[in-house]
Write a protein that holds these residues in place. Structure first.
Motif, mmCIF file in Angstrom:
data_model
loop_
_atom_site.group_PDB
_atom_site.id
_atom_site.type_symbol
_atom_site.label_atom_id
_atom_site.label_comp_id
_atom_site.label_asym_id
_atom_site.label_seq_id
_atom_site.Cartn_x
_atom_site.Cartn_y
_atom_site.Cartn_z
ATOM 1 N N GLU A 120 43.207 29.620 38.494
ATOM 2 C CA GLU A 120 43.627 29.615 39.911
ATOM 3 C C GLU A 120 45.091 30.030 40.072
ATOM 4 O O GLU A 120 45.446 30.794 40.954
ATOM 5 N N SER A 121 45.929 29.500 39.164
ATOM 6 C CA SER A 121 47.380 29.700 39.296
ATOM 7 C C SER A 121 47.795 31.164 39.156
ATOM 8 O O SER A 121 48.863 31.558 39.601
ATOM 9 N N LEU A 122 46.926 31.985 38.521
ATOM 10 C CA LEU A 122 47.299 33.397 38.302
ATOM 11 C C LEU A 122 46.667 34.356 39.300
ATOM 12 O O LEU A 122 47.019 35.532 39.347
ATOM 13 N N LYS A 123 45.724 33.842 40.114
ATOM 14 C CA LYS A 123 44.945 34.753 40.974
ATOM 15 C C LYS A 123 45.821 35.589 41.901
ATOM 16 O O LYS A 123 45.676 36.813 41.983
ATOM 17 N N GLU A 124 46.745 34.936 42.576
ATOM 18 C CA GLU A 124 47.564 35.637 43.570
ATOM 19 C C GLU A 124 48.433 36.702 42.904
ATOM 20 O O GLU A 124 48.522 37.838 43.380
ATOM 21 N N LYS A 125 49.046 36.314 41.782
ATOM 22 C CA LYS A 125 49.934 37.237 41.067
ATOM 23 C C LYS A 125 49.146 38.464 40.568
ATOM 24 O O LYS A 125 49.579 39.610 40.718
ATOM 25 N N LEU B 261 46.378 39.681 41.717
ATOM 26 C CA LEU B 261 45.933 40.497 42.844
ATOM 27 C C LEU B 261 47.068 41.398 43.346
ATOM 28 O O LEU B 261 46.861 42.575 43.630
ATOM 29 N N LYS B 262 48.274 40.842 43.379
ATOM 30 C CA LYS B 262 49.452 41.602 43.820
ATOM 31 C C LYS B 262 49.730 42.755 42.864
ATOM 32 O O LYS B 262 50.007 43.871 43.283
ATOM 33 N N ARG B 263 49.648 42.453 41.554
ATOM 34 C CA ARG B 263 49.909 43.494 40.551
ATOM 35 C C ARG B 263 48.881 44.615 40.652
ATOM 36 O O ARG B 263 49.208 45.786 40.594
ATOM 37 N N LEU B 264 47.625 44.234 40.813
ATOM 38 C CA LEU B 264 46.575 45.246 40.910
ATOM 39 C C LEU B 264 46.758 46.076 42.185
ATOM 40 O O LEU B 264 46.605 47.308 42.159
ATOM 41 N N ALA B 265 47.116 45.420 43.282
ATOM 42 C CA ALA B 265 47.330 46.136 44.552
ATOM 43 C C ALA B 265 48.436 47.174 44.379
ATOM 44 O O ALA B 265 48.353 48.296 44.900
ATOM 45 N N GLU B 266 49.468 46.805 43.621
ATOM 46 C CA GLU B 266 50.590 47.720 43.350
ATOM 47 C C GLU B 266 50.095 48.920 42.533
ATOM 48 O O GLU B 266 50.398 50.067 42.833
ATOM 49 N N ASP B 267 49.267 48.628 41.504
ATOM 50 C CA ASP B 267 48.713 49.674 40.622
ATOM 51 C C ASP B 267 47.869 50.698 41.368
ATOM 52 O O ASP B 267 47.794 51.860 40.976
ATOM 53 N N VAL B 268 47.147 50.248 42.409
ATOM 54 C CA VAL B 268 46.196 51.144 43.083
ATOM 55 C C VAL B 268 46.701 51.586 44.467
ATOM 56 O O VAL B 268 45.928 52.119 45.260
#
Ligand code: MG
Length: 455
Positions: A380-385, A387-394
């Motif tokens: 749970e603690s890593l989900k937001e981070k 998601l943000k990284r992946l959004a940046e990648d794509v």
């Protein structure tokens, strides 16, 4: 006593009966709801679960203790109770149901005076009353009353018939198999279908809160019996409901079960032919099929976060007339902007009667997509981070980030990467014109997501 300040999930309050959801807690929730509504009349009803009468009495005592009057509608489908709110100009409703959850669960849905479940902001107000001990008890001479509200199923069936061509359906003498999940789906739709001139065969139609026939979630793997009965009796259509009959999943005349995106796409296609340029509201998890239909028939597609209440609230805000979900929820605004299994069944029959085509033929006219799914474990603690990284990648691919990350590609393939709300995983749903391409997308984005988790 309570570890979090949250009562409501995506569809109301849910819990295992007598563990997470006791009579005491339910009465207190009832009183918090009654305090929020201040006074007025609330309709109360329940589905077929064994704990329904017990928790309904508990929630009723809380509501009248807060000074609200209760209109007791008894056992009924959720959309029937929602329709009754409008019909009887009630101030709202409290529905004791756990929808598609297994039999040991029950829950509470709270509906506003427009028949729609409360917005998250309204739920937070009730949670604050509950957790901050701000429940207001009425003086002894201001306690609310309870009276019964009969005939709501008759009114609901009559209302649905107003929205379809009853004469055209009647001359076809369709044979329909209804799988009611041993719950309230057996109370309205068989009656509606008979009044529409159909021959009805029911399965799992005896009310039994242990759900002996099948689990109340109408997933294709739970509907093997529906499929074989449709074939055995040579029916024209099969329909299966969830535990509170707001979702409907259909079988064509060959017994093949079709997931909700397809039947929603058919309803949307028919609707847009007579309502050019209208808005279609659907969660980001829905198939590209809906996008294809909206593009082809000049509709305006509005994507929302996943969840039926969000779809209803968005429809209300935008004055949209049609919404749908891939899990079998169809929201027909002319009747009511909430998902409604009986209304959806009438719309599918209306379409079959109007075109003179079998359901399998109508579905074969839609574009074909192949679906592949995957999941990636993630705390749970890593989900937001992540998601943000992946959004940046794509970012260069113009993602939609309303709920997770959704990407559409020029070859008509698409992928949704979304953190699960209930488990420590990300879920990936890909669709494409070939199963190979869909699988490739799942693999590609599984790797990308894993990389985001290790940085
Ligand atoms: Mg439901």
């Amino acid at each position: 006593m309570f570890t979090s300040r949250r009562l409501f999930g995506t569809n109301g309050i849910r819990g295992i009966v007598n563990r997470e959801l006791t009579c005491e807690k339910t009465a207190k929730i009832g009183c918090a709801i009654g305090t929020y509504f201040k006074k007025g009349s609330l309709i109360v009803g329940y589905d077929a679960r064994t704990s329904g009468p017990m928790l309904t009495d508990a929630v009723t005592s809380g509501l009248i203790a807060a000074g609200c009057n209760v209109l007791h509608a008894g056992m009924a489908p959720t959309p029937t109770l929602q329709y009754a709110v409008k019909k009887h100009q009630a101030d709202g409703a409290v529905i004791v149901t756990a929808s598609h959850n297994p039999p040991e669960y029950n829950g509470i849905k709270v509906v506003w005076n427009d028949g729609i479940e409360l917005s998250r902001e309204q739920e937070i107000e009730i949670e604050n009353i509950f957790f901050d001990e701000k429940t207001r008890y009425a003086d002894w001479d201001k306690i609310g009353s309870v009276r019964s509200l009969p005939s709501i199923i008759d009114e609901y069936v009559d209302a649905i018939k107003q929205h379809v061509d009853t004469a055209k359906i009647a001359v076809k003498h369709y044979h329909v198999v209804v799988d009611a999940a041993n719950s309230v789906g057996s109370l309205a739709t068989p009656r509606l279908l008979r009044e529409l001139g159909c021959k009805v065969t029911t399965i799992n139609a005896n009310i039994d809160g242990t759900f002996p026939g099948r689990l109340p979630e109408p997933r294709p793997e739970n509907l093997v019996e529906l499929s074989s009965v449709v074939r055995a009796v040579k029916a024209d259509l099969g329909v299966a409901f969830d535990g509170d009959a707001d979702r409907s999943v259909f079988a064509d005349e060959t017994g093949e079960i079709h997931w909700g995106d397809k039947t929603f796409a058919l309803v949307a296609k028919d609707f847009l032919q007579t309502h050019k340029g209208e808005k279609i509201v659907t969660p980001i998890s829905s198939s590209t099929l809906i996008k294809d239909v909206a593009d082809a028939f000049h509709g305006e597609l509005v994507w929302t976060r996943v969840g039926s209440v969000t779809v209803s609230q968005t429809m209300k805000k935008l004055k949209a007339k049609l919404g749908g979900e891939e899990n079998g929820g169809i929201f027909y605004g002319a009747h009511q902007p909430v998902r409604d299994g009986a209304m959806a069944t009438a719309l599918i029959l209306n379409l079959m009667a109007k075109t003179g085509k079998k359901l399998s033929t109508l579905l074969s006219e839609l574009p074909k997509y192949y679906i592949e799914k995957g999941k990636v474990p993630c705390p749970e603690s890593l989900k937001e981070k992540a998601l943000k990284r992946l959004a940046e990648d794509v970012k260069h691919l113009n993602p939609n980030t309303i709920d997770g990350i959704k990407l559409w590609f020029t070859d008509k393939s698409a992928i949704l990467i979304r953190p699960s709300g209930t488990e420590p995983v990300f879920r990936l749903y890909a669709e494409a014109k070939t199963s190979k391409k869909a699988a490739k997308l799942v693999n590609e984005y599984t790797s990308k997501l894993k990389k985001c988790l290790t940085i």
